[in-house]
Design a protein around this motif. Structure first.
Motif, PDB file in Angstrom:
ATOM      1  N   ARG A  21       0.974  -1.407   0.019  1.00 25.76           N
ATOM      2  CA  ARG A  21       0.035  -0.004  -0.061  1.00 25.76           C
ATOM      3  C   ARG A  21       0.898   1.318   0.097  1.00 25.76           C
ATOM      4  O   ARG A  21       0.259   2.389   0.404  1.00 25.76           O
ATOM      5  CB  ARG A  21      -1.039   0.054   1.290  1.00 25.76           C
ATOM      6  N   GLY A  22       2.243   1.018  -0.301  1.00 25.57           N
ATOM      7  CA  GLY A  22       2.866   2.429  -0.633  1.00 25.57           C
ATOM      8  C   GLY A  22       4.053   2.681   0.445  1.00 25.57           C
ATOM      9  O   GLY A  22       4.624   3.655   0.310  1.00 25.57           O
ATOM     10  N   ALA A  23       4.189   2.048   1.381  1.00 22.15           N
ATOM     11  CA  ALA A  23       4.984   2.184   2.505  1.00 22.15           C
ATOM     12  C   ALA A  23       6.512   2.190   1.953  1.00 22.15           C
ATOM     13  O   ALA A  23       6.750   1.566   1.010  1.00 22.15           O
ATOM     14  CB  ALA A  23       5.226   1.160   3.765  1.00 22.15           C
ATOM     15  N   VAL A  24       7.444   3.135   2.303  1.00 18.23           N
ATOM     16  CA  VAL A  24       8.662   3.511   1.680  1.00 18.23           C
ATOM     17  C   VAL A  24       9.524   2.066   2.112  1.00 18.23           C
ATOM     18  O   VAL A  24      10.337   1.737   1.207  1.00 18.23           O
ATOM     19  CB  VAL A  24       9.422   4.670   2.114  1.00 18.23           C
ATOM     20  N   PHE A  25       9.340   1.547   3.261  1.00 19.86           N
ATOM     21  CA  PHE A  25       9.985   0.425   3.664  1.00 19.86           C
ATOM     22  C   PHE A  25       9.387  -0.312   4.843  1.00 19.86           C
ATOM     23  O   PHE A  25       8.459   0.663   5.440  1.00 19.86           O
ATOM     24  CB  PHE A  25      11.707   0.234   3.877  1.00 19.86           C
ATOM     25  N   ALA A  26       9.442  -1.468   5.218  1.00 23.73           N
ATOM     26  CA  ALA A  26       8.834  -1.956   6.227  1.00 23.73           C
ATOM     27  C   ALA A  26       9.828  -3.016   7.123  1.00 23.73           C
ATOM     28  O   ALA A  26      10.833  -3.418   6.444  1.00 23.73           O
ATOM     29  CB  ALA A  26       7.515  -2.465   5.967  1.00 23.73           C
ATOM     30  N   ALA A  27       9.534  -3.512   8.391  1.00 26.36           N
ATOM     31  CA  ALA A  27      10.376  -4.505   8.834  1.00 26.36           C
ATOM     32  C   ALA A  27       9.608  -5.349   9.748  1.00 26.36           C
ATOM     33  O   ALA A  27       8.452  -5.145  10.297  1.00 26.36           O
ATOM     34  CB  ALA A  27      11.343  -3.553   9.966  1.00 26.36           C
TER      35      ALA A  27
ATOM     36  N   GLU B 194       0.233  -3.072  -9.070  1.00 30.68           N
ATOM     37  CA  GLU B 194       0.842  -4.592  -9.257  1.00 30.68           C
ATOM     38  C   GLU B 194       1.119  -5.171  -7.926  1.00 30.68           C
ATOM     39  O   GLU B 194       1.049  -6.245  -7.862  1.00 30.68           O
ATOM     40  CB  GLU B 194       1.857  -4.406 -10.260  1.00 30.68           C
ATOM     41  N   ARG B 195       1.589  -4.313  -6.973  1.00 32.22           N
ATOM     42  CA  ARG B 195       2.056  -4.917  -5.827  1.00 32.22           C
ATOM     43  C   ARG B 195       0.682  -5.325  -4.842  1.00 32.22           C
ATOM     44  O   ARG B 195       0.796  -6.264  -4.239  1.00 32.22           O
ATOM     45  CB  ARG B 195       2.832  -3.950  -5.046  1.00 32.22           C
ATOM     46  N   GLN B 196      -0.280  -4.328  -5.102  1.00 32.72           N
ATOM     47  CA  GLN B 196      -1.448  -4.543  -4.371  1.00 32.72           C
ATOM     48  C   GLN B 196      -2.056  -6.020  -4.756  1.00 32.72           C
ATOM     49  O   GLN B 196      -2.625  -6.799  -3.848  1.00 32.72           O
ATOM     50  CB  GLN B 196      -2.393  -3.364  -4.510  1.00 32.72           C
ATOM     51  N   ARG B 197      -2.090  -6.159  -6.164  1.00 34.90           N
ATOM     52  CA  ARG B 197      -2.586  -7.291  -6.614  1.00 34.90           C
ATOM     53  C   ARG B 197      -2.021  -8.637  -5.988  1.00 34.90           C
ATOM     54  O   ARG B 197      -2.579  -9.528  -5.799  1.00 34.90           O
ATOM     55  CB  ARG B 197      -2.666  -7.421  -8.094  1.00 34.90           C
ATOM     56  N   TRP B 198      -0.734  -8.598  -6.102  1.00 32.71           N
ATOM     57  CA  TRP B 198       0.127  -9.629  -5.588  1.00 32.71           C
ATOM     58  C   TRP B 198      -0.182 -10.030  -4.031  1.00 32.71           C
ATOM     59  O   TRP B 198      -0.418 -11.222  -3.511  1.00 32.71           O
ATOM     60  CB  TRP B 198       1.745  -9.380  -5.534  1.00 32.71           C
ATOM     61  N   TRP B 199      -0.210  -8.936  -3.225  1.00 34.78           N
ATOM     62  CA  TRP B 199      -0.617  -9.069  -1.808  1.00 34.78           C
ATOM     63  C   TRP B 199      -2.142  -9.833  -1.865  1.00 34.78           C
ATOM     64  O   TRP B 199      -2.265 -10.744  -0.870  1.00 34.78           O
ATOM     65  CB  TRP B 199      -0.478  -7.717  -0.850  1.00 34.78           C
ATOM     66  N   GLN B 200      -2.939  -9.268  -2.379  1.00 34.84           N
ATOM     67  CA  GLN B 200      -4.488  -9.605  -2.394  1.00 34.84           C
ATOM     68  C   GLN B 200      -4.408 -11.148  -2.516  1.00 34.84           C
ATOM     69  O   GLN B 200      -5.144 -11.977  -2.007  1.00 34.84           O
ATOM     70  CB  GLN B 200      -5.485  -8.831  -3.140  1.00 34.84           C
ATOM     71  N   GLU B 201      -3.875 -11.505  -3.750  1.00 33.07           N
ATOM     72  CA  GLU B 201      -3.756 -12.879  -4.415  1.00 33.07           C
ATOM     73  C   GLU B 201      -2.970 -13.879  -3.271  1.00 33.07           C
ATOM     74  O   GLU B 201      -3.834 -15.033  -2.954  1.00 33.07           O
ATOM     75  CB  GLU B 201      -3.174 -13.007  -5.630  1.00 33.07           C
TER      76      GLU B 201
ATOM     77  N   SER C 118      -9.596  -0.573  -2.351  1.00 38.10           N
ATOM     78  CA  SER C 118      -8.872  -0.695  -3.348  1.00 38.10           C
ATOM     79  C   SER C 118      -8.601   0.493  -4.242  1.00 38.10           C
ATOM     80  O   SER C 118      -7.597   0.494  -4.905  1.00 38.10           O
ATOM     81  CB  SER C 118      -9.868  -1.734  -4.378  1.00 38.10           C
ATOM     82  N   ALA C 119      -9.575   1.404  -4.168  1.00 33.19           N
ATOM     83  CA  ALA C 119      -9.518   2.716  -4.898  1.00 33.19           C
ATOM     84  C   ALA C 119      -8.267   3.323  -4.371  1.00 33.19           C
ATOM     85  O   ALA C 119      -7.407   4.062  -5.154  1.00 33.19           O
ATOM     86  CB  ALA C 119     -10.855   3.477  -4.938  1.00 33.19           C
ATOM     87  N   SER C 120      -8.139   3.463  -3.170  1.00 35.16           N
ATOM     88  CA  SER C 120      -7.190   3.968  -2.384  1.00 35.16           C
ATOM     89  C   SER C 120      -5.777   3.469  -2.612  1.00 35.16           C
ATOM     90  O   SER C 120      -4.877   4.545  -2.912  1.00 35.16           O
ATOM     91  CB  SER C 120      -7.067   3.956  -0.928  1.00 35.16           C
ATOM     92  N   ALA C 121      -5.485   2.302  -2.934  1.00 35.34           N
ATOM     93  CA  ALA C 121      -4.279   1.588  -3.298  1.00 35.34           C
ATOM     94  C   ALA C 121      -3.972   1.953  -4.620  1.00 35.34           C
ATOM     95  O   ALA C 121      -2.827   2.223  -5.075  1.00 35.34           O
ATOM     96  CB  ALA C 121      -4.686   0.050  -2.977  1.00 35.34           C
ATOM     97  N   GLY C 122      -5.090   1.776  -5.684  1.00 35.90           N
ATOM     98  CA  GLY C 122      -4.696   2.285  -6.923  1.00 35.90           C
ATOM     99  C   GLY C 122      -4.226   3.826  -7.110  1.00 35.90           C
ATOM    100  O   GLY C 122      -3.481   4.048  -7.976  1.00 35.90           O
TER     101      GLY C 122
END
Length: 235
Positions: A76-82, A181-188, A229-233
């Motif tokens: 969802r757009g985080a610049v990085f995560a841990a 594209e990343r959002q779709r991978w995560w959802q699937e 979904s709209a926000s992620a897009g």
């Protein structure tokens, strides 16, 4: 970078707007660390929606001391995560309060890749006692059964397994464009994990052998919302 340990309660629908205003006013990147006991993001229904709003409306935000949410945040757009490799690194505890535990851990936490969740090694050994356990072929295991981490003597190899699986997910995500594209991978991937639970329970002949973690279910509900979904897009 501004480090922000915040109580998860700030992600409630009536408070998250104020949090976004305050965080947006600070210059540079922000690293959010959620405070609470056990799994903060599972503590109330709109916590994940609040986190998604923060990530969408405050560009340059990272999520630290997280668990599964690290991948949801990256999608969802985080610049990085841990992703913390132990429970005490997967959230922050409110000052002055002892850290609560789900129980005495007499075996290491083992990541079950197909279920996208951590389970104690002893529990995996019990669940698969009467059938063949899934084989892990990660970079650390080579080829090893998931029920082969039954005691804390296996803690190091379990940690190596967990790290290898997480890194494989991270490497896959890095090949995808930030946004839909990343959002779709995560959802699937998340949906495949949720759908896998009844199949694994049927294989071990225990209807409630493995229960979907509350946070994983809430990601499922969040991903199903049109507004989410709209926000992620928009990212």
């Amino acid at each position: 970078m501004l480090a922000l340990p915040i109580d998860v309660g700030w992600l409630r629908a009536d408070l998250v707007g104020r949090l976004i205003e305050e965080v947006s006013a600070a210059p540079g990147m922000k690293a959010v660390m959620l405070g609470g006991q056990l799994d903060p993001l599972a503590s109330f229904p709109d916590a994940l929606a609040g986190l998604a709003r923060v990530l969408t409306e405050v560009p340059g935000t990272a999520l630290l001391r997280a668990d599964l949410a690290a991948f949801g945040a990256l999608a969802r757009g985080a610049v990085f995560a841990a992703y913390g490799l132990s429970g005490r690194f997967r959230h922050v505890v409110p000052p002055g309060g002892p850290a609560k535990s789900s129980g005495f851990a007499d075996s290491p936490a083992v990541l079950f890749p197909e279920l996208m969740a951590l389970f104690l090694g002893k529990r995996l050994a019990r669940r698969f006692a009467a059938t063949h356990a899934p084989m892990c072929e990660c970079a650390a295991c080579g080829r090893r059964a998931l029920d082969s981490f039954p005691s804390n003597r296996d803690a190091q190899s379990a940690a190596q397994h967990n790290a290898a699986v997480l890194m494989s997910w991270q490497q896959t995500m890095q090949t995808l464009e930030v946004g839909p594209e990343r959002q779709r991978w995560w959802q699937e991937r998340r949906q495949a994990a949720v759908d896998r639970y009844p199949l694994v329970n049927a294989a071990v002949q225990q209807p409630n052998g493995f229960k979907v973690p509350p946070q994983l279910l809430r990601w499922s509900l969040l991903d199903a919302e049109p507004s989410a979904s709209a926000s992620a897009g928009a990212n």
